[in-house]
Structure formats: C-alpha cells, structure tokens
Design an enzyme around this catalytic site. Structure first.
Site, PDB file in Angstrom:
ATOM      1  N   GLU A 192       0.959  -1.200   0.169  1.00 59.75           N
ATOM      2  CA  GLU A 192      -0.019   0.124   0.043  1.00 59.75           C
ATOM      3  C   GLU A 192       0.839   1.171  -0.183  1.00 59.75           C
ATOM      4  O   GLU A 192       1.719   1.404   0.900  1.00 59.75           O
ATOM      5  CB  GLU A 192      -1.035  -0.131   1.146  1.00 59.75           C
ATOM      6  CG  GLU A 192      -1.949  -1.126   1.117  1.00 59.75           C
ATOM      7  CD  GLU A 192      -2.523  -1.624   2.546  1.00 59.75           C
ATOM      8  OE1 GLU A 192      -2.110  -1.217   3.475  1.00 59.75           O
ATOM      9  OE2 GLU A 192      -3.297  -2.546   2.410  1.00 59.75           O
ATOM     10  N   SER A 215      -6.092  -3.907   1.137  1.00 60.16           N
ATOM     11  CA  SER A 215      -6.642  -5.301   0.938  1.00 60.16           C
ATOM     12  C   SER A 215      -5.412  -6.406   1.527  1.00 60.16           C
ATOM     13  O   SER A 215      -4.800  -7.047   0.593  1.00 60.16           O
ATOM     14  CB  SER A 215      -6.870  -5.868  -0.338  1.00 60.16           C
ATOM     15  OG  SER A 215      -7.857  -4.998  -1.007  1.00 60.16           O
ATOM     16  N   GLU A 216      -5.047  -6.179   2.854  1.00 64.69           N
ATOM     17  CA  GLU A 216      -3.950  -6.765   3.279  1.00 64.69           C
ATOM     18  C   GLU A 216      -3.857  -8.313   3.151  1.00 64.69           C
ATOM     19  O   GLU A 216      -3.021  -8.888   2.780  1.00 64.69           O
ATOM     20  CB  GLU A 216      -3.617  -6.474   4.739  1.00 64.69           C
ATOM     21  CG  GLU A 216      -3.185  -5.125   5.031  1.00 64.69           C
ATOM     22  CD  GLU A 216      -4.103  -4.329   5.174  1.00 64.69           C
ATOM     23  OE1 GLU A 216      -5.596  -4.524   5.206  1.00 64.69           O
ATOM     24  OE2 GLU A 216      -3.926  -2.819   5.138  1.00 64.69           O
ATOM     25  N   ILE A 228      -0.402  -7.374   9.455  1.00 66.28           N
ATOM     26  CA  ILE A 228      -0.254  -8.813   9.305  1.00 66.28           C
ATOM     27  C   ILE A 228      -1.353  -9.614   9.850  1.00 66.28           C
ATOM     28  O   ILE A 228      -1.750 -10.566   9.543  1.00 66.28           O
ATOM     29  CB  ILE A 228       1.239  -9.468   9.973  1.00 66.28           C
ATOM     30  CG1 ILE A 228       1.186  -9.401  11.146  1.00 66.28           C
ATOM     31  CG2 ILE A 228       2.240  -8.461   9.129  1.00 66.28           C
ATOM     32  CD1 ILE A 228       2.351 -10.116  11.836  1.00 66.28           C
ATOM     33  N   PHE A 229      -2.123  -9.034  10.913  1.00 62.07           N
ATOM     34  CA  PHE A 229      -3.203  -9.858  11.269  1.00 62.07           C
ATOM     35  C   PHE A 229      -4.365  -9.932  10.474  1.00 62.07           C
ATOM     36  O   PHE A 229      -5.100 -11.064  10.392  1.00 62.07           O
ATOM     37  CB  PHE A 229      -3.925  -9.026  12.590  1.00 62.07           C
ATOM     38  CG  PHE A 229      -2.744  -8.796  13.799  1.00 62.07           C
ATOM     39  CD1 PHE A 229      -1.774  -9.823  14.003  1.00 62.07           C
ATOM     40  CD2 PHE A 229      -2.807  -7.846  14.731  1.00 62.07           C
ATOM     41  CE1 PHE A 229      -1.020  -9.825  15.152  1.00 62.07           C
ATOM     42  CE2 PHE A 229      -1.997  -7.637  15.626  1.00 62.07           C
ATOM     43  CZ  PHE A 229      -0.899  -8.621  15.963  1.00 62.07           C
ATOM     44  N   HIS A 254      -1.349   0.291  16.579  1.00 65.40           N
ATOM     45  CA  HIS A 254      -0.144   0.519  15.689  1.00 65.40           C
ATOM     46  C   HIS A 254       1.237   0.515  16.407  1.00 65.40           C
ATOM     47  O   HIS A 254       2.247   0.972  15.891  1.00 65.40           O
ATOM     48  CB  HIS A 254      -0.222   2.124  15.346  1.00 65.40           C
ATOM     49  CG  HIS A 254      -1.049   2.434  14.052  1.00 65.40           C
ATOM     50  ND1 HIS A 254      -2.389   1.865  14.302  1.00 65.40           N
ATOM     51  CD2 HIS A 254      -1.119   3.267  12.898  1.00 65.40           C
ATOM     52  CE1 HIS A 254      -3.121   2.376  13.163  1.00 65.40           C
ATOM     53  NE2 HIS A 254      -2.258   2.821  12.281  1.00 65.40           N
TER      54      HIS A 254
END
Lengths: 336, 321
Positions: free
Chosen positions: B29, B57-58, B85-86, B128
């Site tokens: 991103e 859209s991880e 990453i979650f 974060h």
C-alpha cells in the site's frame, strides 16, 4: 454455443467425467474401510464443471483448487496413481504423504495446489496471473471456488485487484448451492453470484454446470477473451454435489437437503445426460462408452494397486520439506 | 563506507536487488509515493509493473504475493503497519508458510514480508504499536529483525534471495538511526547472530531497537564494574543457538531483553532453550524483560510503564548481582 462436437472431444469429455466419478466412488469406499486416513470431500455430481473447464485449457494454464478438488486435479491431467498414493499417505504420493486429499499440488501440470481453507486459493490465483502479466506470458489462471467462498472477504479483495490490474484470471464459481449445510438461499440475497462481477468492473456469466458441453464451450470462449483482452472473468457454474460435505456426513444426520431435491439433481446427472445426448446424436456407440467405462475401472484398480504397493514414508520424514533454503536447527523437533 | 540512515540502508538493499533481478517486485500500500520512504522514487526507475500499489486489501495482497512467488516472481511485500499482518494471518501462516511442506516440497514461495515499522513509536496506542513476530515464529516462518543499518541491508538481501517466506521486521525506533554501510550489495546470512559487545559477567540477549539500549547500558555499567555482553540474534528464526550458548556458558547469567509480549513471546522461547541447554552453567535464573501483556496504552506515562527500557534493564541487571 452450437459448435459441433467432434467424436474425439465427446469421448474425452465422457472419459474424464467417468474417471472423476469412479475415482470418487473408490475414494469413498476406501475412506469407509479406513484405508484412507481422515476424510475427503467428494466431487460426485459436479464433474461437468472441472472436466468442461480444464478440457478447454492448455497444459501451461494454471489452476488453484479447493477442498473438493479431486475432480480439478484429474481434469487438469493429474496422474491418479500418485493421487491414490497421496490419499494412502505414501511416499510417492503427489505430496509425499504430507498433504492428503485437500492439498494436492502439481506445478508441473499447472496445479498450484488445492486448498483446505475456503477462498484462500483465490488471491493466490490472482498472484499467479500477476506473474503472467509481468513476465508477458500468454497463459491464463483458473481459480475454482464455491458458493461458500464467494462470501469470504479475501475473495472480494482478490477480484478487485484482478480487475484493476487487468489480469488474465477466470474465477470459476462452482455453485453447488450449499456451504456445508448452509443453502445459498440463506447466504445470498442475489440469484446469481456472477452478478458480483459487475461490481468489480468485469464480465460474468451463469451457466448450467451440469452440462459439460455448455461448460466446455463457454470456457473456450472466455479463455480466448481473457487471453486476448487481459481482463478477468467470473464464470458461475450451477451444480450440485450428490454426496455430503464430506464422506461420513451421513452419520451426522444433518438433513439439510431433502431426498426429493437430491433425486432431482441425480436425474440431471452430468454423465448420464451427456452420454444420452452423444448417443442420440449418433456421435458414438454404446459399445464405445462401455469400453471407456471398463478402461476407467481398470485404470482405477491399477492405480489403487500401485498406491497400496507404494512405500510409506519414514516417520522422521515429517521433519523434511519444510524449507526450500535450509538452515541447521530448523525445523525443530518437539523434544530433545 | 558511508554513514547512512537505517531506512536508507533498507531502501538501498531493495533497490539493488530490483536492479539485479527482474523477478523482484515490490507490492504494498502506498509504495508508489512511499509513505514509509523505503521505495521513494522506485516507480520512476522500475515502473508500475514492478512497484505495485494495492488497494487496502492486506489479506488479498498477501495471497497475491504467494501466488506470484509460486509462479516465478520474487515479491517483496511491504506492510506499513505491523498490525496489518493480522488481516493476512491465514495467507501468511496457513498458506505461504505451509504450502511448501504440504506439497511435499513441490511448491516454493520466495516472498519477503517487509514489516516497515514495528513496535511502539509513541502515541499511536494499541493498534499501531505491536511487535507481532512471535505469531510468525510460532508458525516456523523465518524472521529477521536487524538492529543496525549495516545488518538491515545485508539481512534484507538474504531475505529476498531466500527461497522461502521471510518476515523482516524493521523496528520503528531504529529507522532513524545511522550507521556505516558499504555502498556495494552484500549479504548477512540468516541464522547468524552477533556479539555486539563482549563482556564477562552477564549476557543480555537483545533484539531490534533494544540492542542500542543494551549497548548504552553496558557502557554505563562498565564504571560500576559490571561487564555486560550484548548478544543480538539478528535472525529470530533460525536462531543462532551456538553463539548464544557460547555467551551464556561464558557469563552464566542471562537477561533476555525483547519488546514483544511476555507470554509465549520470543524471550520465553530463548529462556526455555537456555534452561534446556545451559542449565548447569547458570549462576542465576534467566530473567526476561519484555513488554507487558496489554495493548500499548495511549498515555505516554502508561506507555513507557509497559515497555522494556533502559531503566528496567539496569534494575534487573543490578538485582542479579
């Protein structure tokens, strides 16, 4: 879709569908005898989709498959000897006995893996299509997924990316109408999953997934389109599984489908309706079809025999194949 | 040798790999405009086919990375924020990390996850500020966390050239540090730790930005007559056990100083290994200094209360003497 079917093609489509069917019948038998460890998800009833789609592909076209993937693997050219060997957990199985039913992979014939997680193969297919675009190749990727997977978030993400990047991927939705016990009548507010393609900006179409010729002809046309236009496509094939979600489902007595409904779809059996059609059209003779049936049965018996005679892996092989670039110390055993 | 920023070293490693190998592409991103600064200007050199911006859209982009890797590319995926990453957990640990094994070694997924700012940068609160590498270590994913610009460049190159998924955690508190870095491309092999400072009384196993703090602490304690050895594993998996054991056997005292969660964290694993392998050499119990098992709170005082820092390290070292 009135292209005249050649005898060779008709017999090949028929042979592959029978092979898928008989393979699964044998698998169910071996699961029930506990000769196959665990359980499997049979493809019985859906043969026209895998056979119709994969017969329209080139050898170097890629697919990602699902938990109900045996039909895809067979249709893409998988060797059933190594498939049975895998299902029996043998060392010369497709995955050396490490994957089993839901994970058969064979990159040599374009199979990037079946997947035990619903929807997970779809972004992987999009990634493969990205490779094709970047490396300027001209093959396509087929991503098989089901009506259940159509509601996974990652499928939405993947379709959107395929669209904005103009990737050569065909999303083949095998809508067998049930995600385990949940009917599409409950889980969807729209009639056809293919309608969703509009929201991503590419074309979609819903066809009869019980009709192998319809699937084959549509796929041919769509593959050509996708190859030349570099745009994704969503092809929904309405189909039905005759078996439960998995082999032993019967004992759970879930009763989410009526006998009448199952019988209705059995009367539309893709193999029976196709053989009736090609016989009526005079494309082939009953004897030719019977010969194919016998050949397939022999082939399966030989494959099972091959698998049974194959060696089991050493238990300690469980610690191999984890990494492509190996380092001492990993993977760790769980004891000292 | 130039003295450059950590972030610049990372950027240089990736840039050079992209120049050397046309299969290396970066996907993430905001990588075109480069919010994090790693890929700044890359788009002008490599174009949009190799510097690929994704929508938010991880999970999807992680799957795309896997598919691209399986089919012949060598993608580097940038995750701006470590918590992203979650979203991608299935695609990371259940797909990319497992596919090779489950295919009996037929599939290969050479993909690098560049977690571009890991840990608490101050004032960003609970979503974060994590250091989520234990989740990936647990799955057997190769994971590195360079503490210096030099290590960052060499380890990132190794990660990209490795044929498996490798997670590269860049500690947010290290990005702005400087160090000597050669101009040419070089590699630091995965699984090789480093004694960042020799000492004889106590080993501080330290990771990421805490290495610098451990070194400062070691220097401060020198005058009190405590000689601290600072061991930086650099790669969390595979861990350089030999070097670790050598250090522990020499000093007989160990503190594991790590900024991930305490329960089943990296420090827990290191402590367990030491007790299994070096028990008879230990003069005192292995101690862990980690973050508390709570989300990072917003308030600055609460934030520093829960994080590992120099004060806590000194306190625990002195307690062990």
């Amino acid at each position: 879709m009135t292209e005249k079917i050649t005898k060779n093609l008709a017999l090949e489509l028929y042979r592959k569908m029978v092979l898928c069917r008989k393979f699964e019948e044998k698998v169910a038998e071996l699961v029930n005898k506990n000769e196959i460890y665990g359980t499997t998800h049979e493809y019985v009833g859906e043969e026209a989709v895998a056979v119709g789609v994969c017969s329209a592909l080139r050898n170097n076209d890629l697919i990602t498959s699902t938990h109900r993937g045996h039909g895809h693997i067979i249709s893409k050219g998988g060797d059933i000897r190594y498939m049975f060997a895998e299902l029996l957990g043998r060392v010369n199985g497709c995955n050396k006995g490490k994957g089993g039913s839901m994970h058969i992979a064979d990159p040599g014939i374009g199979i990037l893996g079946a997947n035990g997680i619903v929807g997970a193969g779809v972004p992987i297919a999009v990634g493969a299509a990205l490779t094709i675009k970047i490396k300027k190749m001209d093959n396509v990727v087929i991503s098989f997924f089901g009506d259940g997977a159509s509601n996974q978030g990652v499928v939405h993400e993947a379709m959107n990316m395929a669209s904005i990047w103009n990737l050569p991927v065909i999303f083949v939705c095998e809508n067998n109408q049930y995600a385990v016990s949940t009917s599409v009548k409950y889980s969807l507010k729209i009639e056809n999953i293919s309608e969703r393609s509009k929201a991503y900006g590419f074309e979609g179409k819903t066809i009869d997934g019980m009709d192998v010729l319809e699937v084959y002809n549509n796929t041919k046309e769509i593959v050509n389109k996708v190859r030349s236009e570099n745009k994704p496509f969503l092809l929904e094939c309405k189909t039905y599984r005759y078996s439960g979600h998995f082999t032993a489902e019967k004992i759970l007595n879930l009763n989410y489908r009526t006998e009448d409904e199952i019988n209705y779809y059995k009367s539309k059996c893709p193999i029976l309706s196709f053989s009736t059609k090609i016989l009526n059209d005079g494309i082939c003779t009953k004897k030719e079809l019977d010969d194919i049936d016998n050949l397939v049965i022999n082939q399966i018996d030989e494959a099972v025999d091959f698998a049974r005679k194959s060696k089991s892996p050493e238990p300690s092989d469980a610690l191999k194949d984890m990494y492509a670039t190996e380092y001492t110390g990993i993977p760790q055993k769980g004891w000292i | 040798m130039r003295n450059i920023y950590y972030l610049k070293a990372v950027s240089e490693a990736l840039f050079n790999e992209m120049e050397i190998n046309p299969d290396v592409v970066v996907i993430g991103e905001d990588v075109r405009y480069s919010l994090r600064g790693i890929t700044k200007g890359f788009i002008d050199i490599f174009g949009p086919d190799r510097v690929i911006d994704t929508p938010i859209s991880e999970a999807g982009l992680t799957g795309v990375g896997t598919g691209a890797a399986l089919s012949g590319l060598r993608p580097v995926l940038e995750f701006q924020i470590c918590e992203f990453i979650f979203f991608a957990f299935d695609q990371l640990v259940d797909q990319a990390q497992k596919l090779r094994y489950m295919s009996g070694g037929k599939l290969k997924a050479p993909v690098t996850y560049l977690i571009a700012s890991s840990g608490a940068r101050g004032g960003m609160a609970g979503q974060h500020s994590d250091n989520p590498y234990p989740y990936l270590l647990h799955s057997g994913m190769k994971t590195v966390m360079p503490s210096t610009p030099y290590d960052a460049k060499g380890l990132l190159v190794s990660a990209i050239r490795d044929d498996d998924p490798v997670a590269v955690f860049l500690p947010v508190n290290s990005l702005g540090t400087k160090g000597d870095v050669p101009e040419e491309q070089y590699t630091i092999p995965l699984g090789k730790g480093e004694i960042k400072k020799e000492g004889k009384d106590i080993t501080v196993v330290s990771t990421g930005h805490l290495v610098k703090i451990a070194l400062e602490t070691a220097e401060e304690l020198e005058s009190s007559g405590i000689s601290v050895e600072v061991y930086d594993p650099r790669t969390l998996l595979p861990l350089d056990r030999e070097l670790l054991f050598k250090s522990v056997k020499k000093t007989g005292r160990v503190i594991v100083f790590d900024d991930s969660n305490r329960t089943c964290g990296f420090a827990a694993e290191v402590s367990a290994i030491i007790s299994e392998e070096c028990f008879t050499y230990l003069k005192s119990p292995v101690r862990r200094i980690t973050r508390a098992d709570v989300p990072i709170p917003f308030n600055a005082q609460m934030e520093s209360f829960v994080l590992p820092d120099k004060e806590k390290l000194i306190k625990v070292i002195l307690k062990n003497f």
